[in-house]
Scaffold this motif. Structure first.
Motif, PDB file in Angstrom:
ATOM      1  N   HIS A 249       0.849  -1.190   0.000  1.00 46.68           N
ATOM      2  CA  HIS A 249       0.000   0.000   0.000  1.00 46.68           C
ATOM      3  C   HIS A 249       0.887   1.243   0.000  1.00 46.68           C
ATOM      4  N   LEU A 251       1.320   4.059   1.541  1.00 46.37           N
ATOM      5  CA  LEU A 251       0.810   4.665   2.761  1.00 46.37           C
ATOM      6  C   LEU A 251       1.237   6.120   2.933  1.00 46.37           C
ATOM      7  N   VAL A 303      -7.627  -1.469   4.556  1.00 46.75           N
ATOM      8  CA  VAL A 303      -7.012  -0.197   4.192  1.00 46.75           C
ATOM      9  C   VAL A 303      -8.044   0.645   3.450  1.00 46.75           C
ATOM     10  N   GLY A 304      -8.251   1.873   3.906  1.00 45.16           N
ATOM     11  CA  GLY A 304      -9.190   2.768   3.253  1.00 45.16           C
ATOM     12  C   GLY A 304      -9.128   4.147   3.868  1.00 45.16           C
ATOM     13  N   ASP A 305      -9.662   5.126   3.158  1.00 46.87           N
ATOM     14  CA  ASP A 305      -9.698   6.493   3.681  1.00 46.87           C
ATOM     15  C   ASP A 305     -10.946   6.659   4.531  1.00 46.87           C
ATOM     16  N   TRP A 311      -6.016  10.339   2.928  1.00 49.27           N
ATOM     17  CA  TRP A 311      -4.870   9.516   3.313  1.00 49.27           C
ATOM     18  C   TRP A 311      -5.380   8.173   3.812  1.00 49.27           C
ATOM     19  N   PRO A 312      -4.607   7.091   3.580  1.00 44.31           N
ATOM     20  CA  PRO A 312      -5.093   5.748   3.938  1.00 44.31           C
ATOM     21  C   PRO A 312      -5.047   5.490   5.438  1.00 44.31           C
ATOM     22  N   ASP A 313      -6.160   5.013   5.966  1.00 48.08           N
ATOM     23  CA  ASP A 313      -6.274   4.571   7.345  1.00 48.08           C
ATOM     24  C   ASP A 313      -6.273   3.049   7.375  1.00 48.08           C
ATOM     25  N   ARG A 474      -4.581   3.883  -7.835  1.00 51.38           N
ATOM     26  CA  ARG A 474      -5.502   4.606  -6.955  1.00 51.38           C
ATOM     27  C   ARG A 474      -6.573   5.255  -7.813  1.00 51.38           C
ATOM     28  N   ARG A 486     -10.139   4.825  -3.535  1.00 53.44           N
ATOM     29  CA  ARG A 486     -10.045   3.366  -3.475  1.00 53.44           C
ATOM     30  C   ARG A 486      -8.731   2.959  -4.142  1.00 53.44           C
ATOM     31  N   TRP A 487      -8.273   1.755  -3.813  1.00 55.60           N
ATOM     32  CA  TRP A 487      -7.064   1.203  -4.414  1.00 55.60           C
ATOM     33  C   TRP A 487      -7.369  -0.172  -4.980  1.00 55.60           C
ATOM     34  N   THR A 493      -5.061  -7.146   1.604  1.00 57.30           N
ATOM     35  CA  THR A 493      -5.987  -6.858   2.691  1.00 57.30           C
ATOM     36  C   THR A 493      -6.714  -8.145   3.066  1.00 57.30           C
TER      37      THR A 493
END
Length: 545
Positions: A249, A251, A303-305, A311-313, A474, A486-487, A493
């Motif tokens: 990812h 990040l 993994v997602g915003d 930014w990815p959380d 992305r 989204r990725w 994941t």
């Protein structure tokens, strides 16, 4: 039904869904201007959106006699879900200790087991799909437990041959592999492979206190032929944890894939570790001050915003809890689990496994799924670790950043000792379905979502070069100044699983999307405007002017 509104990336979009609750209109409005590279699948209308409220958001469909008859005494953790047969229908591959099974989607919505599609010697723990030979069909890496990895190369019709040995993936030892993930860490245009190894069990079924079996990083040298670069690229800490998952990812949002490694027994052996990529083949351990060097019993990753800041959380499972790590623009993360309300409503939700961000209610924010289930291992007699026999799965619904555990309300609080998880639109109606893999019982449970009135869009990519599905891309949507991210990832994941290589966005009441932007793995960017929602789209990089 398992009909989808897209064919795998080599094919055009079909015009309609076979779901009786939805219908497709492929005629675009007169004011929608064709855009090179953007192929529209046709707007899908939900015929009876009120049923979602009156009968519930999900149900278990009849998937046919082959699916019902499938059982296994000891099941694996994960699965691969994609269109492997090239007919536009989503298929499911289940690796298992007893062998692997391919269930092909049928036009009537059932699943038919396809005998002879997979090698007889195929047996494994997890799976991740990718087009390794760039021929337009999807291949599968099968992660194996104490036997050599299997790389299943697709002939285009869903018949697979193991070419791991020819492509440099066989190892001398039979490593205890929990999963694998695809990502182009050196940015040379092809997909490299991280193999997550755990540890050998002792004779009593327990785990020894020694470091785990070394993870491996396999560099793709072009054409899907791999070289082991573990020793030159991964630090000892990146190799020797009891690893369940390593996710590729970006990040820090610099365009280069980073590697986040999730380790079991993190408080006693090696904690989770973030390796930052420079895009030239070097991975460097991140400063622990970044906040992701968690000394926990980590298993699964989402993994997602979640916070909506671009930014990815991260959502991370643990033995004894779950963790919601919120990102900041300085590439640090803080624990927002309690502040966000991501608590377990059940005392029996103890051992967490897969985690995923997704938007199953299509309200334009990310919710969080998790599977729970007891460990079969012998535990210390000191009573420090709880391990209830029946542990319900979780679904935290997001309301403005506050989470509420709602699995029971949705009928998703299964206690089936679940491990792997795929949340994806399996029938093309625009609403995300939930597929969970059980262990010991052999059960794999599919819950279909009933369609509703809210808007959505699903995006599949066809990239140029040796990464046709665009793994690592992305995708962003913009509406009234609000952005969603989204990725595209595979194996990076959930847990030991890889779902469809598609980005799904819930959009609330939006009928026309202002802007959709693709950040391709090769570093280029393309944007499209004024797209009707409630449809699946395919974006072909070659066709963009």
């Amino acid at each position: 039904m398992l009909t989808v509104l897209f064919i795998a990336c080599r094919s055009p979009l079909p015009g309609a869904s076979a779901d009786p609750g939805a219908s497709a209109d492929t005629d675009a409005p007169a004011d929608v201007v064709p855009q090179p590279g953007l192929i529209l699948g046709g707007v899908v209308a939900c015929a009876e959106p009120e049923r979602r409220d009156t009968e519930g958001p999900v149900f278990q469909p009849d998937l046919g006699a082959d699916w019902t008859a499938y059982t296994s005494e000891v099941s694996a953790f994960g699965m691969a879900v994609e269109d492997f047969t090239g007919d536009g229908l989503i298929d499911i591959v289940l690796p298992d200790h007893d062998g692997c099974a391919l269930f092909a989607g049928q036009p009537d919505g059932t699943l038919s087991r396809r005998d002879g599609a997979l090698p007889e010697a195929c047996a494994g723990m997890g799976a991740a799909p990718a087009d390794i030979d760039a021929d337009g069909d999807l291949d599968i890496l099968v992660a194996t437990l104490e036997s050599p990895e299997i790389l299943l190369i697709n002939d285009g019709s869903g018949i697979f041959t193991d070419e791991a040995a020819e492509r440099g993936l066989h190892q001398e030892r039979n490593d205890p592999t929990m999963g694998a993930s695809w990502g182009d860490y050196d940015r040379d245009g092809d997909l490299d492979l991280f193999i997550a190894n755990h540890s050998y069990r002792g004779e009593d079924g327990s785990q020894p206190p020694d470091p785990g079996v070394a993870n491996r990083l396999m560099r793709n040298d072009g054409g899907g032929v791999f070289t082991d670069v573990t020793a030159d690229t991964l630090s000892a800490a990146a190799q020797l944890g009891y690893t369940f998952l390593g996710g590729w990812h970006d990040l820090d949002m610099d365009g280069n894939p980073d590697l986040y490694i999730l380790n079991d027994y993190g408080s006693r052996i090696y904690p989770n570790l973030l390796m930052m990529g420079d895009g030239a083949g070097t991975l460097t351990e991140a400063d622990p001050a970044a906040g992701l060097t968690l000394a926990i019993d980590a298993m699964g990753l989402g993994v997602g915003d979640f916070s909506g800041d671009g930014w990815p959380d991260l959502a991370i499972s643990d033995w004894g809890g779950v963790h919601l790590m919120i990102s900041q623009e300085d590439s640090t993360w803080y624990d927002s689990t309690l502040a966000s309300g991501m608590t377990t409503d059940h005392a029996d939700q103890v051992v967490g496994w897969a985690m995923e961000f997704a938007d199953p209610d299509n309200d334009a924010d990310l919710d969080i799924f998790a599977t729970f289930g007891p460990s079969p291992l012998e535990l210390p007699e000191d009573g420090m670790l709880e391990n209830p026999d029946h542990q319900p799965d979780a679904l935290w619904l997001n309301d403005g950043g506050t989470l509420t555990e709602s699995a029971a309300d949705w009928g998703l609080d299964s206690t089936g000792n679940n491990r792997g998880l795929v949340v994806a639109d399996l029938n093309g109606d625009g609403w995300l379905d939930t597929l969970r893999r059980g262990i010991l019982t052999g059960d794999t449970i599919l819950h279909r979502s009933r369609c509703g009135a809210a808007a959505w869009i699903s995006v599949r990519l066809q990239a140029t070069g040796e990464n046709p599905a665009g793994i690592g891309a992305r995708i962003e949507t913009w509406q009234d100044g609000e952005r969603q991210l989204r990725w595209i990832s595979s194996g990076s994941t959930s847990l030991s699983s890889g779902g469809p290589l598609v980005a799904h966005f819930g959009l609330g009441d939006v009928d026309m999307l202002d802007r959709l932007e693709v950040f391709w793995p090769d570093g280029t960017t393309d944007a499209f405007t004024n797209i009707q929602t409630r449809q699946s789209v395919l974006i072909r990089q070659d066709d963009i002017e």
